[in-house]
Design a protein around this motif. Structure first.
Motif, PDB file in Angstrom:
ATOM      1  N   SER A 277     153.228 123.708  37.046  1.00 49.32           N
ATOM      2  CA  SER A 277     151.841 124.133  36.864  1.00 49.32           C
ATOM      3  C   SER A 277     150.892 122.961  36.644  1.00 49.32           C
ATOM      4  O   SER A 277     149.680 123.146  36.558  1.00 49.32           O
ATOM      5  N   LEU A 278     151.419 121.730  36.553  1.00 45.64           N
ATOM      6  CA  LEU A 278     150.567 120.552  36.360  1.00 45.64           C
ATOM      7  C   LEU A 278     149.920 120.090  37.661  1.00 45.64           C
ATOM      8  O   LEU A 278     149.104 119.174  37.644  1.00 45.64           O
TER       9      LEU A 278
ATOM     10  N   ILE B 272     150.549 119.967  47.108  1.00 44.27           N
ATOM     11  CA  ILE B 272     149.990 121.132  46.429  1.00 44.27           C
ATOM     12  C   ILE B 272     148.487 120.944  46.282  1.00 44.27           C
ATOM     13  O   ILE B 272     148.018 119.943  45.754  1.00 44.27           O
ATOM     14  N   TYR B 273     147.713 121.940  46.756  1.00 42.26           N
ATOM     15  CA  TYR B 273     146.256 121.872  46.741  1.00 42.26           C
ATOM     16  C   TYR B 273     145.735 123.298  46.596  1.00 42.26           C
ATOM     17  O   TYR B 273     146.173 124.200  47.325  1.00 42.26           O
ATOM     18  N   ASN B 274     144.849 123.514  45.646  1.00 41.17           N
ATOM     19  CA  ASN B 274     144.375 124.873  45.358  1.00 41.17           C
ATOM     20  C   ASN B 274     145.544 125.814  45.070  1.00 41.17           C
ATOM     21  O   ASN B 274     145.521 126.984  45.448  1.00 41.17           O
ATOM     22  N   ASN B 275     146.582 125.290  44.416  1.00 39.34           N
ATOM     23  CA  ASN B 275     147.781 126.039  44.009  1.00 39.34           C
ATOM     24  C   ASN B 275     148.647 126.476  45.191  1.00 39.34           C
ATOM     25  O   ASN B 275     149.600 127.229  45.003  1.00 39.34           O
TER      26      ASN B 275
ATOM     27  N   ASN C 262     160.088 119.037  40.955  1.00 33.28           N
ATOM     28  CA  ASN C 262     161.384 118.570  41.456  1.00 33.28           C
ATOM     29  C   ASN C 262     161.349 118.442  42.966  1.00 33.28           C
ATOM     30  O   ASN C 262     160.630 119.174  43.656  1.00 33.28           O
ATOM     31  N   VAL C 263     162.146 117.536  43.491  1.00 34.30           N
ATOM     32  CA  VAL C 263     162.479 117.501  44.915  1.00 34.30           C
ATOM     33  C   VAL C 263     163.988 117.390  45.004  1.00 34.30           C
ATOM     34  O   VAL C 263     164.586 116.455  44.460  1.00 34.30           O
ATOM     35  N   SER C 264     164.609 118.359  45.668  1.00 32.04           N
ATOM     36  CA  SER C 264     166.065 118.350  45.816  1.00 32.04           C
ATOM     37  C   SER C 264     166.494 117.845  47.174  1.00 32.04           C
ATOM     38  O   SER C 264     167.572 117.253  47.304  1.00 32.04           O
TER      39      SER C 264
ATOM     40  N   ASP D 166     154.614 127.351  40.194  1.00 34.56           N
ATOM     41  CA  ASP D 166     155.163 128.231  39.158  1.00 34.56           C
ATOM     42  C   ASP D 166     156.590 127.879  38.787  1.00 34.56           C
ATOM     43  O   ASP D 166     157.301 128.680  38.173  1.00 34.56           O
ATOM     44  N   ASN D 167     157.055 126.668  39.187  1.00 34.33           N
ATOM     45  CA  ASN D 167     158.395 126.161  38.859  1.00 34.33           C
ATOM     46  C   ASN D 167     159.524 126.924  39.551  1.00 34.33           C
ATOM     47  O   ASN D 167     160.691 126.730  39.207  1.00 34.33           O
TER      48      ASN D 167
END
Length: 817
Positions: free
Chosen positions: A159-160, A192-195, A276-278, A216-217
């Motif tokens: 959410s950051l 990520i832009y505008n959620n 995270n990036v997996s 939202d993780n």
């Protein structure tokens, strides 16, 4: 010796080429026909890859070590935790498994992403993952990613990631993979832009975003393709296309590096990713079938539901027994199973299972009227997930023609064009609503407007919108709002004598003498700078000031043919150049037109002085009124005058009009009338207040009646005053009063008020009582049970008498008088 040195050199060169030879990502189901340009993962993607997964720095002594894979092709967790110990572990290199040597590297300690925290490996869905927390990113030095591109990403966004803005500012996104560069000529980024997951690129900045909120993780698969020639970018979420756009094309000079975890590689202006990036796999071409294969394999490994097809989000309306369009869903897993559900709300949880509907497609039932949504639950070896919810499928009624969205401007009390709606289905009812906003919610119910057509009233001034609620079996629909219907007065032309108004530089604009008071709602003035504004409604000048006015350059004689706009536009954004020009000013709410000529204007912030001449209204005659006397107490509301918009004053000039609640004293008052926003001269009226005492009023008893009672005459209360009594009913649906006769209208209760006029030394007075009207349930001559039909009968068969018969045959009193 020279010969042996050449042999050794030859083998070294060959070994070097082998280290960067292309690897087939066969563990993702790919063949050598689909070579990757960058493959970053914490599992082994190619059986031919012989290198490590990552290089890790431990926090205890900053020593680095390569970490490879275990026998199952997963990250060698034992080696990782053994090396890091109880401290933290950070990535210095994420090795490229594609064989092209495009390793992702970070040498600056502060910017290295984390994989171990206090001896514990970071995980997502139980599998190792890399953490980027606001300053961490890796750099890949290569130009291969600048042309056609396909990316397949497994990640959890937190959410950051709060970056937002317009499409042209995409380069400020929280970047997961990007190369935004100064000058915006070769840049691109994905993040990520505008959620939402968003792709953007230059040189003419633009972006395309998905539909799903992603910060939202939750673990997700996101893929994208970019065609440099056509400019088309496609975004895919968990296997389903979620956004597409033709962005920028043309020749692009290749950037020399890209970032993982940020929107750019150069320092200054970087925006970092949080989450995270997996896994991130990149291809220098646009892929279709191989991309779907990768998404399927990623979904199985990371337990993410990847759907190649989702149910259509299009709404459908069909008649009872009709045939709607089938809904479809398809998992990337060929072994997946399906179960369809219906839902009364637009949600893919909490639905009702549809027994036997276990195929990849479903045709909704139309056997019953109503509105339902549909979704499927898909189960595979590693995960179970719900598809997107479909658009609604409505069976039964439907609005086929909406109320007109054309605006209407109508003179008060003139005819308004009717509004109409057409709906199909059975058992349809209608209810119209009025709204002050252009919306089909929160309106006011219009009593009696219950057909498919409604003609708005034009009695009240202002702008309104209308909509209708259409109801049928199990379905309620709301129409679109109508166009604006503006009720206005007949245009009023102020062509009376010309006056001049001026405000000196630095004069206090809050004082009334520095305001041109045209009406109660329009008072023009100016601060020490900027433009004119309406201080009756505004505190300072703004872009549309003065409020409640519109302006046009021209003459009042031609007011109907002018084009009106804001003052600022009318003076062409240069008020100083408006001097000696003539304008027509329209006071919008009052529908008044006047002519105004600018005489002077102080430019800049030099005091705000200005002057103009303008036309005025032609005052109407004084109202009709005579001297008056009242028993004490009395208020302005008791004063009597004949005219329009009557106002009373204490002085012959100046001051404000008196409130109706103002107490009267013996004095001279002044009355005016206002016609078409033009006030008359003030007429003096002598008012005398006579002292009086309150009367003693009693014996006004409560009354109980039945609905079948005839009208009755009020017995007046007792009073020591001789003033005349008049009577009112508080609830006209129960009873109305004409003189002293009470007319019973319906069951319920109402307050009967007896008001006594002042008389002699007595003031006005009042007393109240309660009338209760009861229902009586009796049998009619036709055998029906009624509480309102006067054709009831008694035991002897007589109709409408003082008694009736209940449904059980008992006699019941029907009239109390």
């Amino acid at each position: 010796m020279g010969f042996y040195k050449k042999i050794v050199l030859f083998f070294l060169i060959v070994a070097g080429f082998d280290g960067y030879s292309q690897n087939t990502l066969d563990n993702l189901g790919l063949t050598s026909a689909t070579p990757a340009a960058g493959a970053y993962s914490l599992r082994k993607l190619s059986s031919s890859y012989v290198g490590s997964a990552i290089q890790v720095r431990r926090s205890t002594d900053n020593t680095t070590q390569n970490i490879g894979f275990d026998s199952n092709g997963n990250l060698d967790a034992n080696s990782l935790t053994s090396f890091v110990g109880s401290g933290d572990g950070f990535l210095t290199i994420w090795y490229d498994q594609s064989g092209t040597g495009n390793n992702a590297i970070q040498n600056t300690l502060l910017n290295q992403p984390k994989i171990v925290t206090t001896g514990v490996i970071e995980r997502s869905n139980g599998l190792p993952t890399v953490i980027f927390s606001g300053l961490q990113f890796l750099v890949v030095t290569s130009t291969v990613f600048n042309n056609d591109l396909t990316g397949c990403l497994v990640y959890n966004a937190s959410s950051l990631n709060t970056r937002s803005g317009g499409a042209g500012s995409w380069f400020t996104m929280n970047g997961i993979f990007g190369s935004e560069q100064p000058g915006r000529t070769t840049d691109f980024a994905y993040g990520i832009y505008n959620n939402k997951f968003t792709a953007g690129n230059g040189p003419s900045d633009n972006s395309v975003a998905g539909n799903t909120t992603v910060n939202d993780n939750a673990i997700r698969l996101h893929s994208w393709t970019r065609n440099r020639t056509t400019g088309q970018i496609n975004l895919y979420s968990n296997g389903t296309i979620e956004g597409t756009a033709n962005l920028n094309t043309g020749t692009f000079s290749a950037v020399t590096s890209v970032a993982i975890g940020a929107n750019q590689t150069f320092s200054g202006g970087q925006v970092f990713y949080n989450g995270n990036v997996s896994e991130l796999i990149l291809f220098p071409t646009v892929l279709t079938n191989p991309r779907q294969t990768i998404e399927y394999k990623q979904g199985l490994y990371y337990s993410v539901c990847a759907l190649a097809t989702q149910p259509s989000s299009n709404n459908q309306s069909v008649i009872l027994g009709g045939t709607p369009t089938s809904l479809g869903v398809l998992s990337s897993d060929p072994d997946a199973t399906y179960q369809w559900y219906s839902n009364t709300v637009k949600s893919n949880t909490g639905g009702t299972i549809l027994p036997g509907e276990t195929n990849t497609s479903y045709t909704p039932s139309t056997a019953a009227e109503g509105t339902l949504y549909y979704y499927a639950v898909i189960s595979s070896a590693t995960t179970t997930c719900a598809s997107n919810v479909s658009g609604y499928v409505r069976v039964g009624i439907e609005i086929t023609s909406q109320p007109s969205n054309s605006n209407q401007t109508v003179i008060q009390n003139s005819s308004v064009n009717s509004l109409n709606v057409i709906a199909t289905g059975s058992s349809i009812t209608y209810q119209w609503y009025k709204n002050l906003n252009n919306s089909n919610t929160d309106g006011t119910l219009i009593s009696g407007a219950t057909t498919n057509s409604y003609t708005p009233l034009s009695t009240d001034l202002g702008t309104s919108y209308y909509y209708v609620v259409v109801s049928g079996n199990n379905t309620i629909l709301v129409s679109n709002p109508s166009g604006a219907i503006k009720i206005t007065t007949t245009p009023v032309i102020w062509n009376g004598p010309t006056i001049t108004f001026s405000k000196a530089n630095y004069a206090d604009y809050t004082l009334v003498q520095n305001q041109d008071v045209l009406t109660n709602t329009v008072k023009l003035t100016r601060a020490n700078d900027q433009g004119l504004f309406n201080i009756a409604a505004e505190s300072r000048f703004g872009g549309v000031s003065p409020s409640n006015t519109e302006w046009a350059e021209g003459l009042l004689t031609n007011y109907t043919n002018l084009t009106y706009t804001t003052w600022q536009e009318a003076v062409n954004y240069s008020a100083a150049n408006s001097v000696n020009k003539t304008y027509v000013v329209h006071l919008i709410n009052e529908n008044v037109f006047l002519e105004l000529k600018v005489l002077s204007w102080t430019a800049g912030g030099n005091g705000g002085g200005f002057s103009y001449s303008r036309t005025t209204c032609i005052p109407p005659s004084e109202p009709t009124a005579s001297n008056q006397s009242f028993n004490s107490p009395a208020t302005v509301a008791d004063l009597v005058a004949t005219g329009t918009n009557i106002k009373w004053y204490l002085g012959s000039s100046g001051g404000t009009s008196l409130l109706s609640s103002t107490s009267l004293t013996s004095a001279t008052y002044y009355v005016t009338q206002t016609v078409n926003n033009c006030e008359s001269a003030r007429k003096p009226i002598s008012v005398t207040i006579i002292s009086c005492s309150a009367p003693t009023i009693s014996s006004f008893n409560n009354t109980t009646k039945t609905y079948f009672d005839t009208n009755y005459t009020i017995v007046p209360p007792l009073s020591n005053s001789s003033g005349v009594f008049t009577y009112t009913s508080s609830n006209l649906s129960v009873a109305t009063i004409s003189g002293t006769t009470v007319n019973i209208i319906g069951p319920g209760s109402t307050i009967i008020t007896a008001n006594q006029d002042a008389d002699g030394s007595f003031c006005i007075g009042s007393i109240t009582s309660i009338l209760i009207v009861n229902n009586v349930s009796v049998v009619t001559k036709n055998g029906q049970i009624t509480t309102s039909n006067p054709n009831y009968v008694n035991k002897n068969g007589a109709a409408g008498s003082g008694s009736g018969v209940s449904e059980n045959g008992q006699a019941k009193v029907t009239k109390s008088n």
